[in-house]
Design an enzyme around this catalytic site. Structure first.
Site, PDB file in Angstrom:
ATOM      1  N   ARG A 100       0.849  -1.206   0.000  1.00  0.00           N
ATOM      2  CA  ARG A 100       0.000   0.000   0.000  1.00  0.00           C
ATOM      3  C   ARG A 100       0.880   1.250   0.000  1.00  0.00           C
ATOM      4  O   ARG A 100       0.598   2.224  -0.680  1.00  0.00           O
ATOM      5  CB  ARG A 100      -0.960   0.007   1.214  1.00  0.00           C
ATOM      6  CG  ARG A 100      -1.693   1.331   1.357  1.00  0.00           C
ATOM      7  CD  ARG A 100      -2.961   1.327   2.197  1.00  0.00           C
ATOM      8  NE  ARG A 100      -2.982   0.412   3.314  1.00  0.00           N
ATOM      9  CZ  ARG A 100      -2.296   0.567   4.460  1.00  0.00           C
ATOM     10  NH1 ARG A 100      -1.530   1.627   4.645  1.00  0.00           N
ATOM     11  NH2 ARG A 100      -2.388  -0.332   5.415  1.00  0.00           N
ATOM     12  N   TYR A 102     -17.643  17.115 -14.488  1.00  0.00           N
ATOM     13  CA  TYR A 102     -17.959  15.689 -14.552  1.00  0.00           C
ATOM     14  C   TYR A 102     -18.983  15.358 -13.454  1.00  0.00           C
ATOM     15  O   TYR A 102     -18.798  15.752 -12.293  1.00  0.00           O
ATOM     16  CB  TYR A 102     -16.671  14.879 -14.362  1.00  0.00           C
ATOM     17  CG  TYR A 102     -16.914  13.398 -14.269  1.00  0.00           C
ATOM     18  CD1 TYR A 102     -17.378  12.686 -15.373  1.00  0.00           C
ATOM     19  CD2 TYR A 102     -16.699  12.709 -13.089  1.00  0.00           C
ATOM     20  CE1 TYR A 102     -17.621  11.333 -15.283  1.00  0.00           C
ATOM     21  CE2 TYR A 102     -16.934  11.352 -12.995  1.00  0.00           C
ATOM     22  CZ  TYR A 102     -17.400  10.667 -14.101  1.00  0.00           C
ATOM     23  OH  TYR A 102     -17.649   9.329 -14.012  1.00  0.00           O
ATOM     24  N   LYS A 154      -9.360   6.878 -18.895  1.00  0.00           N
ATOM     25  CA  LYS A 154      -9.744   7.445 -20.185  1.00  0.00           C
ATOM     26  C   LYS A 154      -8.551   7.406 -21.148  1.00  0.00           C
ATOM     27  O   LYS A 154      -8.092   6.335 -21.483  1.00  0.00           O
ATOM     28  CB  LYS A 154     -10.289   8.863 -19.956  1.00  0.00           C
ATOM     29  CG  LYS A 154     -11.280   8.966 -18.782  1.00  0.00           C
ATOM     30  CD  LYS A 154     -12.562   8.176 -18.988  1.00  0.00           C
ATOM     31  CE  LYS A 154     -13.410   8.056 -17.725  1.00  0.00           C
ATOM     32  NZ  LYS A 154     -13.782   9.301 -17.062  1.00  0.00           N
TER      33      LYS A 154
HETATM   34  C1  LIG Z   1     -14.267   9.674 -15.767  1.00  0.00           C
HETATM   35  C2  LIG Z   1     -13.885  10.977 -15.208  1.00  0.00           C
HETATM   36  C3  LIG Z   1     -13.618  11.123 -13.838  1.00  0.00           C
HETATM   37  C4  LIG Z   1     -13.738   9.966 -12.861  1.00  0.00           C
HETATM   38  O1  LIG Z   1     -12.783   8.977 -13.102  1.00  0.00           O
HETATM   39  P1  LIG Z   1     -13.015   7.393 -12.844  1.00  0.00           P
HETATM   40  O2  LIG Z   1     -11.756   6.792 -13.347  1.00  0.00           O
HETATM   41  O3  LIG Z   1     -14.235   6.994 -13.625  1.00  0.00           O
HETATM   42  O4  LIG Z   1     -13.222   7.213 -11.397  1.00  0.00           O
HETATM   43  C5  LIG Z   1     -13.214  12.376 -13.389  1.00  0.00           C
HETATM   44  N1  LIG Z   1     -13.109  13.426 -14.230  1.00  0.00           N
HETATM   45  C6  LIG Z   1     -13.386  13.327 -15.546  1.00  0.00           C
HETATM   46  C7  LIG Z   1     -13.247  14.519 -16.424  1.00  0.00           C
HETATM   47  C8  LIG Z   1     -13.785  12.107 -16.078  1.00  0.00           C
HETATM   48  O5  LIG Z   1     -14.061  12.010 -17.383  1.00  0.00           O
END
Ligand SMILES: *Cc1c(COP(=O)(O)O)cnc(C)c1O
Length: 386
Positions: A46, A98, A195
């Protein structure tokens, strides 16, 4: 070295024992101590893990920061960052945001006494007016999801510094290949690495990068204390994805331009939101602070009744809830990503029920355009309106 080289070279040569070009996945949770009071640098996973350490050092260097932290998701990154603050602290936050961030702030962190004001952070006067004695940070998403509003990061940093506030930037949409907020004066940058950084719709992850020794130490302490760290297998997947980020971003952008221009010409479409278009109100700001425009394109369809038939007739592009992967995805923010934002606020911001968001993938552009054209034409034919 250029970011492109840094990305490709992540982990190369870091396993000195074997010379492995791809960093091994270290599943061990415990590490033998050489002796009393001695450590190899790794004690418990961790706190630190060799595979994760390679990823964390790489993202810190790529974002021009001092320390990097890999988290279990983008939301875990935000939660870890927000643990820097205490009851009563206040934040100025991007109005178009978001949906999951909004939910965390309003439904969870508000119970811990944190307070948030949502303003159009492109408007420096509005930002200044929103700052209170108890304000601790300005939290910016740029370009915003899903309206692609672009905030001048340096202008926000200036206000933050005048008021001794931190600037926190969600850099998910741009990635460090196109935009590096720490170089513009921000203190903390983070990503939903799920992403573009991961890039293949197959790993959930978050990354944080901090600037400054004290802040880096604080986040390190919280990262270990909270424990929302990224597992070694996922660290490896993320490293693997990041190596091709530069190539992918180039193609995402090329395709996004083609798609945006096509949509602009289609009469079932009333507006197109893409910062790469000279007609986009924030185009100049985007050009000033970033080296690209990424692959996210939103548009308004003529009538909300067309949305269902349009989605039904897509054959290449998937109707799905994410972005940034090689495969093109189409999202309907009103019922998906932004469903947790009250409808009045959503409509005020402009996330109406005619808005559709595209994550333009790296397929052959003509195939994407043909797919969109077919789905729009079929929607008009069968949608029973106009
Ligand atoms: C998807 C997203 C998040 C959250 O991220 P996760 O990996 O789904 O927890 C935060 N900010 C933006 C701009 C996003 O597109």
């Amino acid at each position: 070295m250029h970011v492109q080289t840094k990305l490709v070279q992540i982990g190369v040569g870091s396993d000195e024992k074997t010379g492995a070009v791809s960093i091994p996945i270290h599943h061990a949770t415990a590490y033998r101590h050489p002796g009393l009071g001695q450590s190899t640098g790794f004690d418990y996973t961790r706190t630190a893990n060799p595979t994760r350490a390679v990823l964390e050092q790489a993202i810190a260097e790529i974002e021009s920061g001092d320390a990097g932290f890999a988290t279990a998701s983008g939301m875990a990154a935000i939660q870890t960052i927000m643990a820097l603050f205490s009851q009563g602290d206040h934040f100025v936050v991007s109005l178009d945001l978001y949906g999951g961030t909004y939910r965390l702030f309003e439904q969870v962190l508000s119970r811990y006494g944190l307070r948030f004001s949502y303003v159009d952070v492109r408007d420096t006067e509005a930002v200044r007016a929103a700052v209170r004695p108890e304000t601790k940070a300005i939290f910016v998403e740029t370009p915003t999801n899903p309206l692609m509003q672009v905030t001048d990061i340096a202008a926000v940093v200036e206000i933050a510094r005048e008021n001794r506030l931190l600037t926190i930037v969600d850099n998910t949409f741009m990635t460090p290949y196109c935009q590096r907020p720490l170089e513009l004066g921000a203190d903390i940058v983070f990503h939903s690495a799920t992403k573009y950084l991961g890039g293949h719709n197959d790993v959930l992850a978050g990354l944080i990068v901090t600037k400054g020794k004290e802040l880096s130490e604080q986040v390190k302490y919280l990262h270990n204390s909270i424990g929302a760290v990224l597992g070694p297998q996922d660290c490896w997947l993320l490293i693997r994805g990041m190596k091709t980020l530069a190539l992918r971003m180039e193609r995402h952008e090329e395709n996004a331009f083609r798609v945006a221009r096509f949509l602009q010409e289609h009469d079932a479409v009333t507006e197109v939101f893409y910062p790469g278009l000279t007609s986009h109100p924030d185009h100049e700001v985007q050009k000033k602070q970033a080296s690209g425009f990424s692959g996210m394109v939103s548009f308004r369809i003529r009538d909300a009744k067309l949305v269902g038939p349009f989605l039904q007739h897509l054959r290449v592009i998937s109707f799905a809830e994410s972005l940034g992967g090689v495969e093109s995805l189409c999202t309907y923010p009103a019922t998906q990503t932004h469903a947790d934002i009250p409808v009045e606020i959503r409509e005020k911001v402009g996330v109406c029920d005619r808005l559709i968001r595209l994550s333009v993938g790296i397929e052959y552009a003509d195939d994407l355009i043909a797919d969109l054209g077919y789905a729009l034409d079929q929607a008009v034919k069968t949608g029973g309106c106009c």
